[in-house]
Design a protein around this motif. Structure first.
Motif, PDB file in Angstrom:
ATOM      1  N   HIS A  34       0.904  -1.058   0.147  1.00 52.14           N
ATOM      2  CA  HIS A  34       0.172   0.165   0.022  1.00 52.14           C
ATOM      3  C   HIS A  34       0.780   1.203  -0.035  1.00 52.14           C
ATOM      4  O   HIS A  34       1.832   1.249   0.646  1.00 52.14           O
ATOM      5  CB  HIS A  34      -1.054  -0.124   1.163  1.00 52.14           C
ATOM      6  CG  HIS A  34      -0.455   0.012   2.827  1.00 52.14           C
ATOM      7  ND1 HIS A  34      -0.087   1.286   3.076  1.00 52.14           N
ATOM      8  CD2 HIS A  34      -0.092  -0.890   3.288  1.00 52.14           C
ATOM      9  CE1 HIS A  34       0.504   0.986   4.176  1.00 52.14           C
ATOM     10  NE2 HIS A  34       0.323  -0.199   4.434  1.00 52.14           N
ATOM     11  N   MET A  35       0.405   2.282  -0.524  1.00 50.44           N
ATOM     12  CA  MET A  35       0.778   3.519  -0.993  1.00 50.44           C
ATOM     13  C   MET A  35       0.567   4.615   0.068  1.00 50.44           C
ATOM     14  O   MET A  35       1.164   5.713   0.109  1.00 50.44           O
ATOM     15  CB  MET A  35       0.911   3.900  -2.345  1.00 50.44           C
ATOM     16  CG  MET A  35      -0.546   4.303  -2.624  1.00 50.44           C
ATOM     17  SD  MET A  35      -0.739   4.610  -4.282  1.00 50.44           S
ATOM     18  CE  MET A  35      -2.634   4.207  -4.566  1.00 50.44           C
ATOM     19  N   ASP A  36      -0.476   4.399   0.889  1.00 48.79           N
ATOM     20  CA  ASP A  36      -0.831   5.295   1.561  1.00 48.79           C
ATOM     21  C   ASP A  36      -0.096   5.155   3.179  1.00 48.79           C
ATOM     22  O   ASP A  36       0.203   4.253   3.625  1.00 48.79           O
ATOM     23  CB  ASP A  36      -2.364   5.305   2.109  1.00 48.79           C
ATOM     24  CG  ASP A  36      -3.131   4.174   2.726  1.00 48.79           C
ATOM     25  OD1 ASP A  36      -2.456   3.034   2.198  1.00 48.79           O
ATOM     26  OD2 ASP A  36      -3.700   4.065   3.608  1.00 48.79           O
ATOM     27  N   VAL A  37      -0.186   6.409   3.866  1.00 48.84           N
ATOM     28  CA  VAL A  37       0.664   6.460   5.138  1.00 48.84           C
ATOM     29  C   VAL A  37      -0.302   6.858   6.205  1.00 48.84           C
ATOM     30  O   VAL A  37      -1.252   7.622   6.029  1.00 48.84           O
ATOM     31  CB  VAL A  37       2.061   7.246   5.139  1.00 48.84           C
ATOM     32  CG1 VAL A  37       2.691   6.394   3.779  1.00 48.84           C
ATOM     33  CG2 VAL A  37       1.519   8.645   4.730  1.00 48.84           C
ATOM     34  N   GLN A  38       0.265   6.834   7.428  1.00 52.69           N
ATOM     35  CA  GLN A  38      -0.321   7.435   8.571  1.00 52.69           C
ATOM     36  C   GLN A  38      -0.285   8.850   8.790  1.00 52.69           C
ATOM     37  O   GLN A  38       0.698   9.238   8.281  1.00 52.69           O
ATOM     38  CB  GLN A  38      -0.003   6.724  10.017  1.00 52.69           C
ATOM     39  CG  GLN A  38      -0.553   5.357  10.236  1.00 52.69           C
ATOM     40  CD  GLN A  38      -1.996   5.127  10.833  1.00 52.69           C
ATOM     41  OE1 GLN A  38      -2.268   6.224  11.596  1.00 52.69           O
ATOM     42  NE2 GLN A  38      -2.700   4.467  10.195  1.00 52.69           N
ATOM     43  N   PRO A  39      -0.975   9.593   9.509  1.00 52.49           N
ATOM     44  CA  PRO A  39      -0.719  10.953   9.776  1.00 52.49           C
ATOM     45  C   PRO A  39       0.527  11.073  10.605  1.00 52.49           C
ATOM     46  O   PRO A  39       1.071  10.178  11.080  1.00 52.49           O
ATOM     47  CB  PRO A  39      -1.919  11.455  10.665  1.00 52.49           C
ATOM     48  CG  PRO A  39      -2.864  10.543  10.148  1.00 52.49           C
ATOM     49  CD  PRO A  39      -2.124   9.289   9.823  1.00 52.49           C
ATOM     50  N   THR A  40       1.315  12.080  10.484  1.00 49.77           N
ATOM     51  CA  THR A  40       2.731  12.435  11.254  1.00 49.77           C
ATOM     52  C   THR A  40       2.819  12.511  12.658  1.00 49.77           C
ATOM     53  O   THR A  40       3.527  12.194  13.463  1.00 49.77           O
ATOM     54  CB  THR A  40       3.328  13.365  10.604  1.00 49.77           C
ATOM     55  OG1 THR A  40       2.607  14.695  10.862  1.00 49.77           O
ATOM     56  CG2 THR A  40       3.275  13.602   8.929  1.00 49.77           C
ATOM     57  N   GLY A  41       1.555  12.968  13.253  1.00 49.56           N
ATOM     58  CA  GLY A  41       1.465  13.522  14.580  1.00 49.56           C
ATOM     59  C   GLY A  41       2.171  14.780  14.648  1.00 49.56           C
ATOM     60  O   GLY A  41       2.482  15.450  13.843  1.00 49.56           O
ATOM     61  N   ASP A  42       2.703  15.039  16.090  1.00 39.99           N
ATOM     62  CA  ASP A  42       3.218  16.361  16.204  1.00 39.99           C
ATOM     63  C   ASP A  42       4.640  16.192  15.469  1.00 39.99           C
ATOM     64  O   ASP A  42       5.567  15.698  15.885  1.00 39.99           O
ATOM     65  CB  ASP A  42       3.524  16.509  17.971  1.00 39.99           C
ATOM     66  CG  ASP A  42       4.107  17.892  18.196  1.00 39.99           C
ATOM     67  OD1 ASP A  42       4.437  18.697  17.211  1.00 39.99           O
ATOM     68  OD2 ASP A  42       3.735  18.441  19.408  1.00 39.99           O
ATOM     69  N   GLY A  48      -4.485   2.455  -1.762  1.00 44.21           N
ATOM     70  CA  GLY A  48      -4.243   3.457  -1.288  1.00 44.21           C
ATOM     71  C   GLY A  48      -5.009   4.115  -0.224  1.00 44.21           C
ATOM     72  O   GLY A  48      -5.085   5.066   0.051  1.00 44.21           O
ATOM     73  N   GLU A  49      -5.508   2.981   0.604  1.00 43.50           N
ATOM     74  CA  GLU A  49      -6.469   3.170   1.797  1.00 43.50           C
ATOM     75  C   GLU A  49      -6.311   2.279   2.711  1.00 43.50           C
ATOM     76  O   GLU A  49      -7.157   2.112   3.622  1.00 43.50           O
ATOM     77  CB  GLU A  49      -7.955   3.565   1.476  1.00 43.50           C
ATOM     78  CG  GLU A  49      -8.502   2.362   0.607  1.00 43.50           C
ATOM     79  CD  GLU A  49     -10.042   2.774   0.323  1.00 43.50           C
ATOM     80  OE1 GLU A  49     -10.508   3.756   0.237  1.00 43.50           O
ATOM     81  OE2 GLU A  49     -10.737   1.601   0.074  1.00 43.50           O
ATOM     82  N   GLU A  50      -5.202   1.441   2.911  1.00 44.16           N
ATOM     83  CA  GLU A  50      -4.950   0.349   3.962  1.00 44.16           C
ATOM     84  C   GLU A  50      -4.873   1.004   5.335  1.00 44.16           C
ATOM     85  O   GLU A  50      -5.190   0.419   6.456  1.00 44.16           O
ATOM     86  CB  GLU A  50      -3.836  -0.448   3.626  1.00 44.16           C
ATOM     87  CG  GLU A  50      -3.614  -1.766   4.497  1.00 44.16           C
ATOM     88  CD  GLU A  50      -2.694  -1.583   5.795  1.00 44.16           C
ATOM     89  OE1 GLU A  50      -3.054  -2.195   6.587  1.00 44.16           O
ATOM     90  OE2 GLU A  50      -2.268  -0.153   5.931  1.00 44.16           O
ATOM     91  N   GLU A  51      -4.364   2.221   5.358  1.00 41.53           N
ATOM     92  CA  GLU A  51      -4.252   2.621   6.653  1.00 41.53           C
ATOM     93  C   GLU A  51      -5.594   3.279   7.259  1.00 41.53           C
ATOM     94  O   GLU A  51      -5.738   3.627   8.428  1.00 41.53           O
ATOM     95  CB  GLU A  51      -3.319   4.012   6.650  1.00 41.53           C
ATOM     96  CG  GLU A  51      -1.868   3.603   6.448  1.00 41.53           C
ATOM     97  CD  GLU A  51      -1.114   2.408   7.381  1.00 41.53           C
ATOM     98  OE1 GLU A  51      -1.944   2.294   8.321  1.00 41.53           O
ATOM     99  OE2 GLU A  51       0.047   2.368   7.303  1.00 41.53           O
TER     100      GLU A  51
END
Length: 445
Positions: free
Chosen positions: A89-97, A151-154
């Motif tokens: 998958h090509m999608d990622v988690q948000p980064t946080g702070d 593109g939406e596994e996360e």
């Protein structure tokens, strides 16, 4: 026989270009859960399409089924040869702070043997590993290859089921290689054979129609947040075991994890006790876990001496293999409704769901996979479970029940995927690139 030395040489030759492409892919902030990054997810899809077209794939397209895009590509070799579907998958988690990152999350930073950045390990390294294996064969693999990059596994793959159904003929394969799991340790490869599922819900408690003075009514009228805290505390017993009745649970594991390894890998504070009972591996692989992952209430900065009328919590449940999302949600709802104090009104709203699974593997496939990973790493891979969830594996197995699923790893316990300073251990990733090429070669014989 597979010419291991020649294939090793060809794989090593393509690694510099694949590493460069991985770094460029990490630079795209493809956060699927944030609508403002929808164009970035599509940009990642377009970049992957370009890489596949450069390998002269026979067909490639971007598909959507009401959600984020996915890339489907085909390398057609011979109808008499097996078909292998390479998934990542090509999608990622948000980064946080961002202030907590030691370098920019979307600017890959190499430090020694690690490449830091969001998505380096989860899961753009999986995308790059597939590209490396295909480039090692010059775009002409020894078996038929289908590439599926989601593109939406996360987000829990909410529309992947529709994508599979709408493209079932194109995605049918003998083997699905899922490059989105974890190794046992640095230099210790693993195949994941069981995965927990996950469900979540939002529970809101209401005790008042509006906020009231805590001095005039406190001690007589319950506030919603205190009532919610009491309810959430009932989800575990004093040892930290899940106290919700009806959830599937098992201690049947032959692999042992130590409390010390958990402490090292999780960075739990020295004073904090580990929770639950039974073998550590069963607690993380074969038993349910419940976490409160979000709260909606009055922020401290705007709080006052009033009784809060309503408060909400988002509750996440990891469910063991053998259970179902529907059963887990039903058991959780029943528990909450039976344990709410003081007659507070409870509103229960279902959230995301991904089913648990045990992977199916043909004996011949696992033999060839064991050989390929041994050649690449120098030791045999372990078969392990994981407490994480990859719902699409269950969807693959439901849609294509005769196929094998090989869940391979590009991450390690130190990679901090989903967390601050996510990183990829490059020597093991390079070994995975070789192992995947060797597996394709072995399957093509």
């Amino acid at each position: 026989m597979v010419d291991v030395a020649a294939l090793r040489e060809r794989t090593e030759a393509v690694l510099p270009s694949v590493t460069d492409d991985l770094i460029k892919l990490v630079a795209i902030p493809s956060i699927s859960a944030q609508p403002e990054h929808a164009d970035d997810v599509m940009a990642a899809a377009n970049a992957i399409v370009s890489h596949l077209k450069a390998l002269d794939c026979d067909r490639v397209k971007i598909v959507q089924a009401g959600g984020q895009p996915a890339v489907i590509a085909h390398f057609d070799v011979d109808p008499g040869k097996p078909t292998v579907c390479l998934y990542a998958h090509m999608d990622v988690q948000p980064t946080g702070d961002l202030a907590h990152w030691s370098s920019e999350p979307f600017k890959a930073d190499r430090r020694g043997d690690r490449l830091f950045g969001r998505g380096t390990a989860d899961d753009k390294a999986g995308v790059a590993a597939h590209l490396a294996a295909l480039r090692a064969f010059g775009g002409k693999p020894p078996v038929n290859v289908t590439v599926l990059i989601e593109g939406e596994e996360e987000m829990g793959s909410p529309t992947l089921g529709r994508i599979l159904a709408e493209n079932a003929d194109e995605l049918k394969a003998d083997l699905y290689v899922v490059a989105d799991c974890g190794n046992w340790g640095i230099g210790e490869p693993a195949f994941t054979t069981s995965l927990r599922g996950v469900v979540d819900c939002t529970v809101e408690l209401r005790t008042l129609s509006h906020a009231i003075h805590s001095g005039e009514f406190g001690g007589v009228v319950p506030d919603a947040l205190t009532t919610l805290c009491r309810l959430l505390a009932t989800l575990h017993d004093a040892d930290g075991n899940v106290a919700v009745e009806g959830l599937v649970s098992s201690e049947d594991t032959d692999v042992e994890q130590t409390p010390e390894s958990v402490r090292q890998d999780s960075a739990v504070l020295d004073s904090v006790q580990l929770i639950g009972s039974g073998p550590v591996a069963s607690r993380t692989w074969l038993k349910p876990a419940i976490s409160v992952i979000g709260l909606d209430t009055t922020p401290i900065a705007t709080s006052s001496n009033t009784l809060i009328p309503s408060a909400s919590a988002r509750i996440s449940v990891r469910i063991a293999p053998g259970d179902t999302g529907a059963n887990a949600l039903a058991c959780l709802r029943k528990h909450l409704e039976e344990n709410v104090d003081w007659g507070a009104q409870l509103v229960f709203t279902d959230g995301e769901a991904a089913e648990p699974t045990r992977t199916r593997l043909d004996p011949e496939v696992i033999d060839k996979a064991n050989w390929a990973w041994h050649e690449a790493f120098g030791i045999d891979p372990m078969q392990i479970g994981t407490g994480g969830s990859i719902g699409m594996i269950a969807e693959f197995q439901e849609m294509f029940p005769q196929a094998s699923v090989l869940a391979t790893a590009v991450s390690d316990p130190d990679c901090r995927m989903h967390g601050i300073d996510e990183s990829l251990y490059l020597p093991d990733w390079e070994a995975v690139c070789l192992a995947e090429a060797l597996l394709l070669a072995a399957l093509g014989e």
